[in-house]
Design a protein around this motif. Structure first.
Motif, PDB file in Angstrom:
ATOM      1  N   LEU A   1     -23.298  10.463-108.056  1.00 19.97           N
ATOM      2  CA  LEU A   1     -24.713  10.296-107.760  1.00 19.97           C
ATOM      3  C   LEU A   1     -25.142  11.151-106.573  1.00 19.97           C
ATOM      4  N   LEU A   2     -24.305  11.237-105.549  1.00 26.31           N
ATOM      5  CA  LEU A   2     -24.617  12.091-104.409  1.00 26.31           C
ATOM      6  C   LEU A   2     -24.645  13.564-104.819  1.00 26.31           C
ATOM      7  N   GLY A   3     -23.737  13.955-105.713  1.00 23.56           N
ATOM      8  CA  GLY A   3     -23.757  15.318-106.239  1.00 23.56           C
ATOM      9  C   GLY A   3     -25.030  15.608-107.018  1.00 23.56           C
ATOM     10  N   LEU A   4     -25.492  14.623-107.786  1.00 27.23           N
ATOM     11  CA  LEU A   4     -26.745  14.776-108.535  1.00 27.23           C
ATOM     12  C   LEU A   4     -27.925  14.990-107.603  1.00 27.23           C
ATOM     13  N   ILE A   5     -27.955  14.231-106.523  1.00 28.84           N
ATOM     14  CA  ILE A   5     -29.051  14.364-105.565  1.00 28.84           C
ATOM     15  C   ILE A   5     -29.060  15.767-104.965  1.00 28.84           C
ATOM     16  N   GLY A   6     -27.882  16.234-104.526  1.00 26.18           N
ATOM     17  CA  GLY A   6     -27.793  17.572-103.953  1.00 26.18           C
ATOM     18  C   GLY A   6     -28.212  18.649-104.942  1.00 26.18           C
ATOM     19  N   ALA A   7     -27.733  18.542-106.179  1.00 26.86           N
ATOM     20  CA  ALA A   7     -28.082  19.530-107.203  1.00 26.86           C
ATOM     21  C   ALA A   7     -29.578  19.499-107.502  1.00 26.86           C
TER      22      ALA A   7
ATOM     23  N   HIS B   1     -28.704  24.790-111.672  1.00 25.20           N
ATOM     24  CA  HIS B   1     -28.717  23.502-112.356  1.00 25.20           C
ATOM     25  C   HIS B   1     -27.474  22.713-111.969  1.00 25.20           C
ATOM     26  N   TYR B   2     -27.505  21.422-112.206  1.00 26.82           N
ATOM     27  CA  TYR B   2     -26.355  20.566-111.942  1.00 26.82           C
ATOM     28  C   TYR B   2     -25.150  21.070-112.734  1.00 26.82           C
ATOM     29  N   GLY B   3     -24.022  21.202-112.067  1.00 25.51           N
ATOM     30  CA  GLY B   3     -22.796  21.619-112.727  1.00 25.51           C
ATOM     31  C   GLY B   3     -22.649  23.120-112.881  1.00 25.51           C
ATOM     32  N   VAL B   4     -23.604  23.900-112.358  1.00 27.95           N
ATOM     33  CA  VAL B   4     -23.536  25.357-112.431  1.00 27.95           C
ATOM     34  C   VAL B   4     -23.288  25.872-111.017  1.00 27.95           C
ATOM     35  N   PHE B   5     -22.316  26.745-110.882  1.00 25.86           N
ATOM     36  CA  PHE B   5     -21.944  27.279-109.578  1.00 25.86           C
ATOM     37  C   PHE B   5     -23.156  27.874-108.876  1.00 25.86           C
ATOM     38  N   SER B   6     -23.362  27.457-107.658  1.00 22.54           N
ATOM     39  CA  SER B   6     -24.508  27.932-106.886  1.00 22.54           C
ATOM     40  C   SER B   6     -24.135  29.148-106.045  1.00 22.54           C
ATOM     41  N   PRO B   7     -25.015  30.130-105.967  1.00 18.91           N
ATOM     42  CA  PRO B   7     -24.714  31.361-105.227  1.00 18.91           C
ATOM     43  C   PRO B   7     -24.884  31.198-103.718  1.00 18.91           C
ATOM     44  N   VAL B   8     -24.056  30.373-103.104  1.00 11.54           N
ATOM     45  CA  VAL B   8     -24.193  30.149-101.665  1.00 11.54           C
ATOM     46  C   VAL B   8     -23.391  31.162-100.851  1.00 11.54           C
ATOM     47  N   ARG B   9     -22.418  31.797-101.463  1.00 11.80           N
ATOM     48  CA  ARG B   9     -21.656  32.838-100.769  1.00 11.80           C
ATOM     49  C   ARG B   9     -22.229  34.185-101.148  1.00 11.80           C
ATOM     50  N   GLY B  10     -22.720  34.914-100.186  1.00 11.30           N
ATOM     51  CA  GLY B  10     -23.409  36.159-100.457  1.00 11.30           C
ATOM     52  C   GLY B  10     -22.530  37.386-100.588  1.00 11.30           C
TER      53      GLY B  10
END
Length: 138
Positions: free
Chosen positions: A42-48, A69-78
């Protein structure tokens, strides 16, 4: 190890519980039955959900935002985005983005003038995410 109950409409039947319906619907789709979810999930869902709403700024796209989207790798590392944004291109005719995820690398390649970029992924959620982001970016 803590399970949170969810009604069929993703309402949490607990006093003072936050409204999680939008976040759960984005992640799971429409529900037809009550269920339980772990607190960690649930916490992961909120963050996503928040990342999807606000997006992640991508300097290599001129500050445009990618909305994971939830469960898709986010581009946080540039680092890898900057590498694709600055590396010499062997061709501006065709490029492949294998495991496209959010579509961020496909977008960077298109912005660099590659005429045709083919993004692939085995996860339907990632393909939907990439399509949505690329459509938003034009």
């Amino acid at each position: 190890m803590l399970l949170i109950p969810l009604d069929a409409d993703y309402t949490i039947p607990l006093r003072r519980a936050p409204d999680m319906r939008d976040a759960c619907t984005e992640a799971y789709g429409t529900s037809h039955a009550a269920s339980v979810v772990s607190l960690r999930e649930l916490l992961g869902l909120i963050g996503a959900h928040e990342w999807r709403k606000k997006g992640v700024e991508i300097p290599a796209l001129g500050g445009e935002r990618i909305h994971p989207h939830y469960g898709v790798f986010s581009p946080v590392r540039g680092e890898y985005i900057e590498l694709v944004a600055n590396a010499p291109l062997p061709s501006k005719t065709l490029a492949f983005d294998i495991g496209t995820g959010t579509g961020v690398l496909a977008a960077v390649l298109a912005k660099r003038g590659v005429k045709r970029v083919i993004g692939t992924d085995q996860d339907p959620r990632a393909l939907a995410c990439a399509r949505e982001n690329l459509a938003r970016l034009g």
